[in-house]
Design an enzyme around this catalytic site. Structure first.
Site, mmCIF file in Angstrom:
data_model
loop_
_atom_site.group_PDB
_atom_site.id
_atom_site.type_symbol
_atom_site.label_atom_id
_atom_site.label_comp_id
_atom_site.label_asym_id
_atom_site.label_seq_id
_atom_site.Cartn_x
_atom_site.Cartn_y
_atom_site.Cartn_z
ATOM 1 C CB THR A 1 -0.960 -0.005 1.210
ATOM 2 O OG1 THR A 1 -1.830 -1.134 1.087
ATOM 3 C CG2 THR A 1 -1.793 1.262 1.266
ATOM 4 C CG ASN B 1 -6.865 -8.329 -5.192
ATOM 5 O OD1 ASN B 1 -6.914 -7.650 -6.217
ATOM 6 N ND2 ASN B 1 -7.634 -8.086 -4.153
ATOM 7 C CB SER C 1 3.461 -7.204 -0.353
ATOM 8 O OG SER C 1 3.201 -7.300 1.019
ATOM 9 C CB ALA C 2 7.658 -9.488 2.768
ATOM 10 C CB THR D 1 14.880 3.406 11.596
ATOM 11 O OG1 THR D 1 15.332 4.632 12.152
ATOM 12 C CG2 THR D 1 15.799 2.272 12.026
ATOM 13 C CB CYS E 1 -8.022 -4.160 1.900
ATOM 14 S SG CYS E 1 -6.336 -4.706 1.686
#
Length: 380
Positions: A74, A153, A199-200, A240, A326
């Site tokens: 996203t 999807n 995306s992982a 980070t 979602c």
């Protein structure tokens, strides 16, 4: 907890045990900040990030320097679309997408429309396919970007990415593809593609980490940063880095590259078996093209039943969804199935089954029996 059979792998996947193992040292032993350049803690973290970047690039056929880490797809989509809009600030801008895109894409385009962008939303046919002719005819002199997903999807339908990339290239337009459901499931490539979201957690990696592929060595503008504060990730995404998650993403990409093709064949066999069994129920319909689609996904509608009740009952023994995770909390019919011309009632009474690494033949046979039982009971 006594979990049901899991057939919702398009929503998320479990972390592979090798991924968890690879991540663990970076929570404790090697806890350094990858931006700390002056001591071994930082060097260790930075090396781990760069190794992961290489592995992720390898999965999609990119160069390591073209991978920008984000918190997920996203964010990658927002960076790609809003960042491009800002890069062309002051110019007349037109974008092309399709009504069947993920809400992350559609909602982001709605935001830039409020700021003056023109957006063309391509229709799809009853199989979920776009028309290449219609796409080409939609291009205007001020078209800046074409955004079309690699694989849907909800239905698994695969767009003709190579043809879209060639068209975009011939018109000197940025091509952005949401490859979240494709990467790690089927072979993908970057030739002719300028931006790609991945995306992982869709490929057996951790949640909360994704990437935006940003093509180098071309003249079109790159997206401008949406998050500022330190100039991390080549100035495109400050913050980070989530080192353990990035390490996990890299390991997951490496594993998928090794096992993807064999796994696709296994899952296609199981998916076909599931379809054959479930479609024996009278008044059931397969949604989406069977010609070009993901090997592990099927979407089936059930006539003469109430959608919410159907989903509730099926989920007692089989974890599935009616569409995107979602938006699956909404009782409204899927926007994808609506765009394909399904009635509201059939759209609501549709179930997406998405299979994965832990899916067995026994799971499929039990699912067929249970779905048949539920549908026939609800029709009494």
């Amino acid at each position: 907890m006594n979990y049901p059979i899991y057939l919702d792998y398009n929503a998320t996947t479990p972390c592979a045990s090798e991924v968890i193992e690879a991540m663990l040292p970076y929570f404790g032993t090697h806890f350094g900040n990858a931006a700390s350049k002056s001591h071994p803690y930082g060097w260790m973290a930075e090396n781990a990030v760069e190794e992961a970047r290489e592995k992720i690039a390898h999965l999609i056929g990119a160069k390591a320097k073209e991978i920008i880490f984000t918190s997920g797809a996203t964010e990658s989509i927002n960076l790609g679309i809003k960042g491009t809009f800002e890069a062309y600030q002051g110019e007349k801008q037109h974008y092309i997408t399709a009504w069947t895109e993920h809400k992350a894409v559609l909602d982001t385009f709605a935001e830039i429309q409020k700021k003056g962008a023109e957006v063309t939303y391509l229709p799809v046919d009853s199989m979920g396919n776009i028309s290449m002719e219609e796409l080409e005819n939609s291009i205007l002199p001020h078209t800046k970007l074409i955004c079309l997903m690699w694989a849907n999807n909800e239905t698994g339908v695969i767009h003709p990415v190579e043809k879209i990339a060639d068209l975009a290239e011939s018109k000197n337009i940025i091509f952005f593809t949401d490859a979240v459901q494709a990467a790690g499931k089927i072979p993908v490539f970057t030739k002719g593609i300028h931006l790609m979201a991945i995306s992982a957690h869709k490929l057996y990696g951790p949640k909360g980490v994704g990437a935006l592929y940003v093509r180098h060595n071309h003249d079109l503008p790159k997206p401008l940063a949406q998050i500022h504060g330190g100039g991390h990730e080549k100035g495109m995404r400050s913050g980070t880095l989530n080192v353990p998650a990035i390490v996990g993403f890299g390991k997951a990409s490496e594993l998928r590259l090794a096992e993807m093709n064999a796994e696709a064949l296994r899952l296609e066999f199981l998916r076909n078996r599931l379809e054959k069994g479930v479609l024996e129920i009278p008044d059931t319909f397969l949604n989406g093209s069977q010609e070009f689609r993901l090997p592990h996904v099927t979407n089936i509608s059930y006539g003469e039943v109430e959608g919410e009740e159907l989903l509730k009952k099926v989920n007692q023994k089989v974890a599935v969804s009616s569409g995107s995770a979602c938006t699956s909390i909404s009782p409204k019919p899927s926007h994808v199935l609506q765009a394909m011309g399904l009635s509201s009632d059939l759209g609501r009474a549709s179930i997406r089954f998405s299979l994965g690494k832990n899916t067995s033949e026994t799971d499929i046979d039990l699912t067929i029996d249970w779905v048949k039982k539920v549908v026939l009971e609800l029709r009494k």
